[in-house]
Design a protein around this motif. Structure first.
Motif, short mmCIF file in Angstrom:
data_model
loop_
_atom_site.label_atom_id
_atom_site.label_comp_id
_atom_site.label_asym_id
_atom_site.label_seq_id
_atom_site.Cartn_x
_atom_site.Cartn_y
_atom_site.Cartn_z
N LYS A 181 0.84 -1.16 0.11
CA LYS A 181 0.03 0.02 0.03
C LYS A 181 0.81 1.29 -0.13
N ASN A 223 0.46 5.69 0.91
CA ASN A 223 -0.48 6.49 1.28
C ASN A 223 0.24 7.94 1.07
N GLN A 253 -2.73 -1.97 -4.80
CA GLN A 253 -3.38 -1.09 -4.20
C GLN A 253 -4.86 -1.19 -4.04
N ASP A 309 -5.21 -5.73 -3.82
CA ASP A 309 -4.82 -6.08 -2.74
C ASP A 309 -3.99 -7.41 -2.91
#
Length: 473
Positions: free
Chosen positions: A41, A43, A221, A224
């Protein structure tokens, strides 16, 4: 756009967790982003938005110096060492306001790119007391000093950003992408500062790499999927393009009416290394084409790093480009720290470091005072054709794991000459894309002063003549 850049850097890197910095002209509205990557991931934590852009600031100077925006920025970087950064403070005082954390705002009174058809305006020209250089006009000392100044200002801003990121996040790993991440001189300064234990930069840092990042971001992302982290990185040395069998290459060479010999792969290595040691310039075409703006030993023009004339000859007679532009050394990874002030891998030519002091030849005071480009003719080290005027080099470390053939060739060249370093530049002429197929390679070979062409296991020595088919970049 910037998520794609960030994904192309982090998901290709060998790190489980890293700070990701993307810097470019503009994509959507963002021009600079900071993200945190962890496992599968990413961010995005903060952004700077258009028109405030380090990439567009650099491009404005590229335009003002008479080079093409979005392709001539690397020329500005190559020109910078010929000048003195005497306008750096003017840039930092008048054109860009930089805060302690590296965030910045441009003073748009001097720029035209947000609303007009040019990058800079008359107020910008008055600041430097000169008009924009017309493309292809002669370069004078002021042009070199302006190039040195924008390069120094860019380095200072990038270092401010990376210092603050290290202080804020205290993570050992940094990933970078976006067009500004191709500024390998600035990258070399981040590396030399040693704050981050590891730095990984996407070799296709420009918008081409966005395609890769978009696919990776979707795969990890959105879907998954579990991320498999490799010990080096997952770019396979950036050899991700097409490759051709011997049969395909032979058919293409036949269709061109080429005069060639087929040899074993061992004989190709021996004959090519011998030709290089005799100061011949070689077009070298092997395996999968590189992805990104750099040739890394599969679609390369290669030559002898010991030659004093090679840098000038390759620029003017082979690449048909400006004589001031430097060439990169391809060096065996095992030997890199014997020749250059760098101890880490640089497989993608994304870090600049100095040639080792013991290999340098110091200039006399008289030579130091020469006009910028006149310094070109002075032997500055035992590997002059890859030593820039400030003793720096844009290094490619060659690894037997990712490119065994190129590694073997440099080993054989070292056996003959005691030098584990070759000149490596992209296999193209100015304004033309890097060759992809054997037909491209043959046509480029025929249009230049290259001495030898090697395509897979085929070798050619030919007379040629050049016809200009491409717009100059």
């Amino acid at each position: 756009h910037h998520l794609s850049h960030a994904a192309s850097a982090f998901f290709s890197s060998p790190y489980e967790e890293a700070i990701i910095l993307t810097l470019d002209g503009v994509g959507e509205w963002a021009t600079t982003t900071v993200s945190l990557g962890k496992n599968n991931k990413i961010n995005i934590l903060k952004e700077i938005h258009f028109p405030h852009s380090l990439g567009l600031l650099y491009s404005a100077f590229t335009y003002f110096l008479g080079f093409k925006v979005n392709s001539g920025e690397y020329k500005v970087m190559g020109l910078a060492p010929y000048g003195e950064p005497r306008f750096k403070n003017i840039i930092l005082d008048k054109l860009i306001d930089v805060k302690e954390d590296g965030s910045f705002r441009l003073n748009m009174d001097y720029f035209n790119y947000a609303t007009g058809l040019t990058m800079t305006n008359n107020k910008f020209a008055k600041l430097f007391n000169m008009k924009r250089r017309e493309p292809e006009n002669d370069l004078s000392q002021i042009h070199m000093d302006i190039a040195a100044s924008i390069q120094a200002a860019t380095e200072e801003i990038v270092l401010k950003i990376t210092r603050f990121l290290f202080k804020e996040f205290k993570l050992p790993n940094l990933c970078m992408a976006g067009g500004v991440a191709l500024n390998c001189v600035a990258n070399g300064k981040i590396l030399k500062e040693g704050l981050f234990k590891n730095i990984w930069i996407q070799p296709a840092s420009g918008d081409a790499g966005g395609a890769l990042g978009a696919a990776q971001a979707f795969y990890y992302q959105e879907l998954d999927n579990k991320r498999k982290i490799l010990k080096t990185d997952s770019m396979n040395g950036s050899y991700l393009g097409p490759q051709f069998t011997d049969d395909q290459v032979e058919n293409e060479l036949k269709s061109c009416g080429a005069n060639y010999k087929k040899l074993t792969s061992d004989q190709i290595i021996k004959d090519t290394a011998k030709a290089l040691a005799e100061e011949k310039a070689v077009g070298w075409f092997q395996g999968r084409m590189e992805f990104g703006p750099r040739s890394l030993g599969n679609r390369s023009i290669i030559a002898d790093s010991r030659s004093e004339k090679m840098q000038k000859n390759l620029n003017l007679k082979v690449k048909y480009r400006e004589s001031f532009r430097p060439f990169a050394p391809a060096v065996l990874f095992e030997k890199v720290s014997e020749w250059f002030e760098i101890n880490s891998e640089s497989p993608y030519m994304l870090f600049v470091a100095d040639v080792k002091k013991s290999k340098q030849i110091q200039m006399t005071n008289e030579q130091r005072n020469l006009f910028g480009i006149d310094k070109l003719n002075i032997r500055r080290s035992s590997i002059p054709s890859v030593t820039h005027v400030d003793y720096s080099a844009r290094i490619q470390t060659v690894h037997k794991e990712t490119n065994p053939m190129f590694h073997k060739l440099i080993e054989e060249f070292e056996r003959i000459t005691k030098y584990p370093v070759l000149v490596n530049t992209s296999f193209n002429v100015r304004g033309e894309p890097i060759v992809c197929s054997a037909i491209d390679a043959f046509n480029c070979f025929m249009g230049t002063d290259l001495d030898v062409l090697v395509c897979n296991n085929f070798i050619l020595n030919l007379l040629k003549d050049y016809r200009n088919k491409y717009e100059l970049d």
